[in-house]
Motif scaffolding. Sequence first.
Motif, PDB file in Angstrom:
ATOM      1  N   CYS A  48      29.678  -2.426   0.348  1.00 40.30           N
ATOM      2  CA  CYS A  48      28.568  -3.270   0.817  1.00 40.30           C
ATOM      3  C   CYS A  48      28.712  -4.703   0.311  1.00 40.30           C
ATOM      4  O   CYS A  48      28.456  -5.656   1.050  1.00 40.30           O
ATOM      5  CB  CYS A  48      27.234  -2.693   0.365  1.00 40.30           C
ATOM      6  SG  CYS A  48      26.743  -1.215   1.234  1.00 40.30           S
ATOM      7  N   ILE A  49      29.132  -4.863  -0.926  1.00 40.96           N
ATOM      8  CA  ILE A  49      29.323  -6.206  -1.479  1.00 40.96           C
ATOM      9  C   ILE A  49      30.434  -6.935  -0.739  1.00 40.96           C
ATOM     10  O   ILE A  49      30.282  -8.108  -0.358  1.00 40.96           O
ATOM     11  CB  ILE A  49      29.608  -6.126  -2.990  1.00 40.96           C
ATOM     12  CG1 ILE A  49      28.356  -5.683  -3.728  1.00 40.96           C
ATOM     13  CG2 ILE A  49      30.083  -7.467  -3.525  1.00 40.96           C
ATOM     14  CD1 ILE A  49      28.564  -5.418  -5.188  1.00 40.96           C
ATOM     15  N   TRP A 101      28.742   1.011  -2.886  1.00 39.13           N
ATOM     16  CA  TRP A 101      28.208  -0.225  -3.442  1.00 39.13           C
ATOM     17  C   TRP A 101      29.219  -1.363  -3.306  1.00 39.13           C
ATOM     18  O   TRP A 101      28.884  -2.466  -2.856  1.00 39.13           O
ATOM     19  CB  TRP A 101      27.835   0.032  -4.907  1.00 39.13           C
ATOM     20  CG  TRP A 101      27.250  -1.111  -5.639  1.00 39.13           C
ATOM     21  CD1 TRP A 101      26.004  -1.639  -5.487  1.00 39.13           C
ATOM     22  CD2 TRP A 101      27.885  -1.865  -6.681  1.00 39.13           C
ATOM     23  NE1 TRP A 101      25.835  -2.675  -6.369  1.00 39.13           N
ATOM     24  CE2 TRP A 101      26.960  -2.841  -7.109  1.00 39.13           C
ATOM     25  CE3 TRP A 101      29.128  -1.801  -7.279  1.00 39.13           C
ATOM     26  CZ2 TRP A 101      27.270  -3.739  -8.112  1.00 39.13           C
ATOM     27  CZ3 TRP A 101      29.432  -2.701  -8.284  1.00 39.13           C
ATOM     28  CH2 TRP A 101      28.504  -3.650  -8.683  1.00 39.13           C
ATOM     29  N   LEU A 111      22.901  -1.623   0.102  1.00 38.08           N
ATOM     30  CA  LEU A 111      23.277  -2.099  -1.232  1.00 38.08           C
ATOM     31  C   LEU A 111      22.158  -1.854  -2.230  1.00 38.08           C
ATOM     32  O   LEU A 111      22.396  -1.382  -3.353  1.00 38.08           O
ATOM     33  CB  LEU A 111      23.631  -3.584  -1.177  1.00 38.08           C
ATOM     34  CG  LEU A 111      24.037  -4.236  -2.490  1.00 38.08           C
ATOM     35  CD1 LEU A 111      25.371  -3.685  -2.955  1.00 38.08           C
ATOM     36  CD2 LEU A 111      24.114  -5.736  -2.340  1.00 38.08           C
TER      37      LEU A 111
END
Length: 78
Positions: A66-67, A63, A9
């Motif tokens: 990953c969140i 991104w 991230l």
Amino acid sequence: MALALEIILLISCVIMTLFVLLHRGKGGGLSSLFGGGVQSNLSGSTVVEKNLDRVTIFTGIIWIACIVGLNLIQAYGN
């Protein structure tokens, strides 16, 4: 697993920030305020811009993944 996602991230955040800053301004935004509008017609080709768009979207997907992964790990434990 969470540590690996946090590292990915962080790296994707830095890379995505750099890719977004590399994009050419399209309109009367801040880039044209500081003289970017004059140079925007002379720099870059459309193939490079399309590839930059693709890489930026791919980095954004990593991104977001990953969140979501970190939130799932936090919600359901290790």
